[in-house]
Design an enzyme around this catalytic site. Structure first.
Site, short mmCIF file in Angstrom:
data_model
loop_
_atom_site.label_atom_id
_atom_site.label_comp_id
_atom_site.label_asym_id
_atom_site.label_seq_id
_atom_site.Cartn_x
_atom_site.Cartn_y
_atom_site.Cartn_z
N GLY A 59 87.31 -17.19 -19.09
CA GLY A 59 88.17 -17.82 -18.08
C GLY A 59 87.52 -19.04 -17.45
N SER A 60 87.65 -19.15 -16.13
CA SER A 60 87.25 -20.37 -15.43
C SER A 60 85.76 -20.66 -15.53
CB SER A 60 87.66 -20.29 -13.95
OG SER A 60 86.98 -19.22 -13.31
N THR A 61 84.92 -19.65 -15.78
CA THR A 61 83.49 -19.92 -15.89
C THR A 61 83.18 -20.81 -17.10
OG1 THR A 61 83.07 -17.92 -17.20
CG2 THR A 61 82.90 -17.73 -14.80
N LYS A 63 84.36 -23.54 -17.76
CA LYS A 63 84.45 -24.95 -17.42
C LYS A 63 83.08 -25.62 -17.49
CE LYS A 63 84.17 -24.03 -12.43
NZ LYS A 63 84.93 -24.07 -11.16
#
Length: 202
Positions: A59-61, A63
């Site tokens: 997920g967002s990690t 990025k």
């Protein structure tokens, strides 16, 4: 960790503490656990080391991988700004943030610290799928880290020739790729447990 797992009704949880200077594993824990003195009767599901065997979408990690690759390739700088609409169309998919927001302008540095899903996808989608796939490989995803624990999974990384039109929009936000909790760029530096962690208890 047991309390947190119960609170959020999770099937299990893992926690790893690494030394950022050398990647050494300082601590690793899983919940639910088991009594090692009664190993034969322990639930097999609880005996595995979830931190190195179980997969999840980052997920967002993810990025950090997405944006660091764009920075290294010179595609963007921390000051590069994007006009970010609340949704973006990538092939047959529409990517949007979990929370409603207006169109806004953000720098790459701001995107890195934000929860803007469409922003992270936008910051990388213009660089091309081959470059993104190269950075995923260079970070070590899809490979084991070399940690000295049995049963480690290499994760799941879709080969470039199997990417669909929308993959360039989903992978940058950590969807369509699976990792273990100990995935930290193992292709660059393998994790090693400290003597204290590796020594059996007596």
């Amino acid at each position: 960790m047991r309390r947190r797992s119960r609170k959020w009704h999770a099937k299990g949880g893992s926690a790893i503490v690494l030394d950022p200077r050398n990647g050494q594993v300082l601590a690793m824990a899983n919940a639910p656990g088991f009594d090692s003195n009664d190993f034969p009767t322990a639930n097999p599901e609880n005996r595995r080391n979830r931190a190195v065997t179980d997969l999840y979408e980052p997920g967002s990690t993810f990025k950090l991988v997405t944006i660091s690759g764009a920075l290294e390739d010179g595609i963007v700088t921390p000051q590069t700004r994007f006009l970010l609409q609340p949704t973006i169309h990538v092939a047959d998919r529409v990517i949007h943030d979990a929370e409603a927001r207006p169109t806004e302008r953000m720098s790459v540095a701001q995107i890195l610290t934000s929860r803007r899903t469409s922003a992270r996808s936008r910051s990388r989608s213009g660089s091309g799928r081959r470059k993104l796939a190269r950075w995923i490989s260079r970070w070590g995803f899809g490979k084991t880290t070399g940690v000295d624990f049995p049963g480690e999974s290499a994760g799941l990384v879709l080969p470039l020739d199997q990417w669909s039109g929308s993959t360039i929009g989903t992978v940058p936000i950590g969807l369509g790729i699976a990792v273990t909790a100990d995935a930290d760029g193992g292709g660059i530096r393998g994790d090693r447990p400290t003597a204290a962690c590796a020594r059996p208890r007596t």
